[in-house]
Design an enzyme around this catalytic site. Structure first.
Site, mmCIF file in Angstrom:
data_model
loop_
_atom_site.group_PDB
_atom_site.id
_atom_site.type_symbol
_atom_site.label_atom_id
_atom_site.label_comp_id
_atom_site.label_asym_id
_atom_site.label_seq_id
_atom_site.Cartn_x
_atom_site.Cartn_y
_atom_site.Cartn_z
ATOM 1 N N LYS A 279 0.849 -1.189 0.000
ATOM 2 C CA LYS A 279 0.000 0.000 0.000
ATOM 3 C C LYS A 279 0.886 1.242 0.000
ATOM 4 O O LYS A 279 1.970 1.238 0.584
ATOM 5 C CB LYS A 279 -0.883 -0.016 1.266
ATOM 6 C CG LYS A 279 -1.727 1.231 1.475
ATOM 7 C CD LYS A 279 -2.799 1.388 0.427
ATOM 8 C CE LYS A 279 -3.602 2.683 0.635
ATOM 9 N NZ LYS A 279 -4.538 2.905 -0.483
ATOM 10 N N GLY B 86 -8.472 6.932 1.220
ATOM 11 C CA GLY B 86 -7.813 7.937 2.060
ATOM 12 C C GLY B 86 -6.503 7.465 2.654
ATOM 13 O O GLY B 86 -6.148 7.847 3.782
ATOM 14 N N CYS C 47 -2.409 10.003 -5.724
ATOM 15 C CA CYS C 47 -3.556 9.649 -4.879
ATOM 16 C C CYS C 47 -4.627 10.723 -5.010
ATOM 17 O O CYS C 47 -4.380 11.896 -4.710
ATOM 18 C CB CYS C 47 -3.174 9.533 -3.413
ATOM 19 S SG CYS C 47 -4.640 9.193 -2.412
ATOM 20 N N SER D 211 -5.892 5.200 -10.421
ATOM 21 C CA SER D 211 -7.336 5.289 -10.655
ATOM 22 C C SER D 211 -7.702 6.609 -11.340
ATOM 23 O O SER D 211 -7.006 7.611 -11.214
ATOM 24 C CB SER D 211 -8.096 5.140 -9.333
ATOM 25 O OG SER D 211 -7.529 5.949 -8.346
HETATM 26 C C1 DHB Z 1 -5.648 5.898 -2.534
HETATM 27 C C2 DHB Z 1 -6.235 5.732 -3.744
HETATM 28 C C3 DHB Z 1 -5.462 5.786 -4.853
HETATM 29 O O1 DHB Z 1 -5.959 5.596 -6.094
HETATM 30 C C4 DHB Z 1 -4.108 6.037 -4.720
HETATM 31 O O2 DHB Z 1 -3.331 6.138 -5.782
HETATM 32 C C5 DHB Z 1 -3.558 6.189 -3.525
HETATM 33 C C6 DHB Z 1 -4.331 6.124 -2.417
HETATM 34 C C7 DHB Z 1 -6.417 5.890 -1.323
HETATM 35 O O3 DHB Z 1 -7.442 6.567 -1.263
HETATM 36 O O4 DHB Z 1 -5.979 5.277 -0.346
#
Ligand code: DHB
Length: 308
Positions: A44, A71, A127, A191
């Protein structure tokens, strides 16, 4: 069929791996990935401090895709730095995804994570879900400043995860930035930010944060992902390896990414929806597709998309 691939000198026994965010926050999730057929363990995206993330519901799957506004829930970079040696014993490459809530966070995190020696580091410039924080990848100057700072402290191969761009002028501009920053690989795309999914029956949004706005994934974003893979493959004439991410739910989707120029593919929505067994299915489906087309290795068709 040989589905192995090499990115920036690192060998992956399978070209399929999890996208950052999908089932990769906790130690348990990361160890389960390590035991699955994923070709790599991708963490992550991490921040300086641990985060619970946004309030639920914050992920919603629907036919054709998903919307999320997680988030950045994560354990904080110190925990991932401590975990990396254990993850590396599982026999596949570890890709650490580095994020941050402000520019100064990135070099702090990158230096400590680099010292823990993941096989590769992916710098997440995209993000879309932190209220009040625009995606850095849409600011070319900020992206260049940040990449030059992190490059100084990263000694393992450094990749950049970019948001989708929707105009060739933006592909060109970011291509120039990337060309100046010593980037070893690209991950395209994150995304599609700030979509909105509506439940017409209940007349309501489907996720809670940001009034229902969130990042889109899954089949609906595949053409956007393919376009970005293709655009950057052409800009660099294949010299910077690309991980294709976005809209891969079956083997043919992966084949399309490879034709556009991807050396590997990551899966987010379909991994969340189907679980770890999806890797075996995708391997079988991509192998069948390659055999059907008379290819024996990914290199034989990588980037070979024809134009009319
Ligand atoms: C999150 C979502 C994403 O698409 C990203 O690149 C990084 C973090 C998220 O909301 O955690």
């Amino acid at each position: 069929m040989d589905l192995s691939t090499t990115i920036a000198g690192v060998r992956f026994s399978s070209c399929f791996m999890n996208a950052s965010g999908a089932l990769c926050v906790t130690r348990e999730e990361l160890l389960a990935l390590g035991r699955s057929r994923t070709g790599a363990i991708v963490t992550k995206s991490m921040t300086v401090e641990p985060r619970d993330g946004n309030p639920a519901p914050r992920y919603y799957g629907f036919p054709g895709g998903s919307i999320n506004s997680m988030g950045l829930p994560n354990l904080g970079y110190r925990a991932y730095a401590a975990l990396i040696p254990e993850l590396k014993t599982l026999g596949k490459p570890v890709i650490a995804s580095v994020a941050g809530l402000c520019e100064d966070d990135f070099p702090t995190i990158a230096a400590t994570i680099n010292a823990a020696k993941p096989d590769l580091i992916e710098v997440n410039l995209s993000c879309p879900n932190i209220p009040g924080k625009p995606q850095i990848g849409y600011d070319a100057e900020a992206s260049e400043r940040l990449l030059k700072r992190v490059r100084k402290v990263i000694t393992v191969p450094m990749g950049v995860k970019l948001p989708p761009y929707f105009d060739p002028a933006h592909h060109e501009m970011m291509g120039e930035v990337i060309g100046r920053c010593g980037v070893d690989f690209l991950n395209l795309i994150n995304s599609v930010g700030n979509g909105l999914v509506v439940d017409p029956e209940r007349e309501v949004v489907v996720i809670k944060p940001k009034g229902g706005f969130g990042g889109l994934g899954g089949t609906i974003i595949k053409p956007v992902a393919l376009a970005n893979v293709r655009a950057f493959w052409k800009i660099f004439e294949g010299r910077i390896p690309i991980i294709g991410t976005g809209g891969v739910v079956n083997g043919v989707d992966a084949f399309e990414h490879v034709l556009c120029g991807a050396s590997a593919v990551q899966i987010g929505t379909v991994l969340v929806e189907e679980g770890l067994d999806v890797f075996g299915r995708l391997e079988m489906e991509l192998s069948a597709q390659l055999s059907k087309k008379g290819y024996t290795r990914l290199e034989d068709c990588r980037g070979k998309l024809k134009e009319l």
